[in-house]
Design an enzyme around this catalytic site. Sequence first.
Site, PDB file in Angstrom:
ATOM      1  N   GLU A 264       0.931  -1.148  -0.218  1.00 47.43           N
ATOM      2  CA  GLU A 264       0.207   0.271   0.097  1.00 47.43           C
ATOM      3  C   GLU A 264       0.848   1.296   0.266  1.00 47.43           C
ATOM      4  O   GLU A 264       0.732   2.318  -0.588  1.00 47.43           O
ATOM      5  CB  GLU A 264      -1.054   0.110   1.452  1.00 47.43           C
ATOM      6  N   HIS A 273       0.007  -1.815  -9.860  1.00 52.28           N
ATOM      7  CA  HIS A 273       0.204  -3.581 -10.109  1.00 52.28           C
ATOM      8  C   HIS A 273       0.852  -3.155 -10.845  1.00 52.28           C
ATOM      9  O   HIS A 273       0.770  -3.561 -11.342  1.00 52.28           O
ATOM     10  CB  HIS A 273      -1.670  -3.735  -9.767  1.00 52.28           C
ATOM     11  N   ASP A 284       1.735   0.002 -16.246  1.00 51.45           N
ATOM     12  CA  ASP A 284       2.184   0.165 -15.034  1.00 51.45           C
ATOM     13  C   ASP A 284       3.132   1.306 -15.061  1.00 51.45           C
ATOM     14  O   ASP A 284       3.231   1.927 -13.917  1.00 51.45           O
ATOM     15  CB  ASP A 284       2.717  -1.445 -14.166  1.00 51.45           C
ATOM     16  N   ASP A 322       2.684 -12.979   1.902  1.00 48.94           N
ATOM     17  CA  ASP A 322       3.736 -12.061   2.359  1.00 48.94           C
ATOM     18  C   ASP A 322       5.069 -12.831   2.157  1.00 48.94           C
ATOM     19  O   ASP A 322       6.263 -11.855   1.611  1.00 48.94           O
ATOM     20  CB  ASP A 322       3.285 -11.450   3.752  1.00 48.94           C
TER      21      ASP A 322
END
Length: 349
Positions: A264, A273, A284, A322
């Site tokens: 974020e 993204h 992007d 993650d």
Amino acid sequence: MKKNFVFLLLACVFIYSCNDTATESILQETQIDMSDFYIFTDDDHSHKSTEKHNGDKCYSMKVLNQQLEENPSLYNKMYAVEKHSREFIAAKKGNGNGGGRPGGGDGGDGGGTDPVDDGLGTINIPVYVYVVYSNNQQNISDTQIESQIDVLNADFNDTSFTDIPDEFQGVAADIDINFTLAVTDRQFNSTSQWGTNNAVKSAYPAQPGYMTIWVCNIGGGILGYAQFPGGNASTDGIVVSPQYFGTTGYVSAPFDKGRTATHEVGHWLNLRHIWGDGRCNRDDFVSDTPSSDRPNYGCPGYPTIHCRTTDMTMNYMDYTDDACMNMFTEGQKARMRALFAPGGARESL
């Protein structure tokens, strides 16, 4: 005497004309191509993050689409931010265009893969954290907050890239941005779910002079969302649900390594993204990230190929777990740091 005066006058006109032509030539050489710029997305990955391999970890683009519908002038502000970033990067690279993805024909502003000295030095960002809670579990500990700041500093100052494929070794980047926890503001509120309509920001506005983070229960299986540069100052910052913030305490696997906030903050620093929120022809704005037409989930094997290129699934701006995220690129670095240049959208920080 009269002849001399006429000659002098003609000489001045000639010199001025030459200078004017030279100036015009320089401006033409540094013309920035904005033809590929877009904001609205046709992203259809609208599932919840709890649906494995079909989740929206992040609602930033959907929130942006809604803000654009409510405030059409936001487009012009974001256009100006983008143009300034491209101009700064182009000037540092010594050419007139940021350069899109090689062979892709995109304007882009990520530039090539070689590191560029932007002259900005190490950037230090003070952080203001709201902890907005309706129960003790959501009132996360100072230790959990500090663990998230540690992750941001590690991810934005990474200098060891032994854990990424050889294909991407040459583009992995140390962003050289530090984050310092300045204020923790705890606020009890009986609201159990805040959603993505900035309600939490209306109740607790962003703090000027800081990167503001709201840690609150968003609900709906959504991990977080951010505001891109150019938006309203009172809502500027990132929102993360408490169970996806930091690495210890009230955290939920597989999003328990602090990478939701890293992702974020990437948006807050003007990164899109990794797949451009569209199909293979949607960029992007970074030339050293491969083309793709979709997010990746879980921990994909290498290589994962879409759009005839290998996906950079380990990039922080994808949707992987993650533990499987570990890099930004030089192009992404250039975009983020350009915001802090003179006249940049985040220069005040």
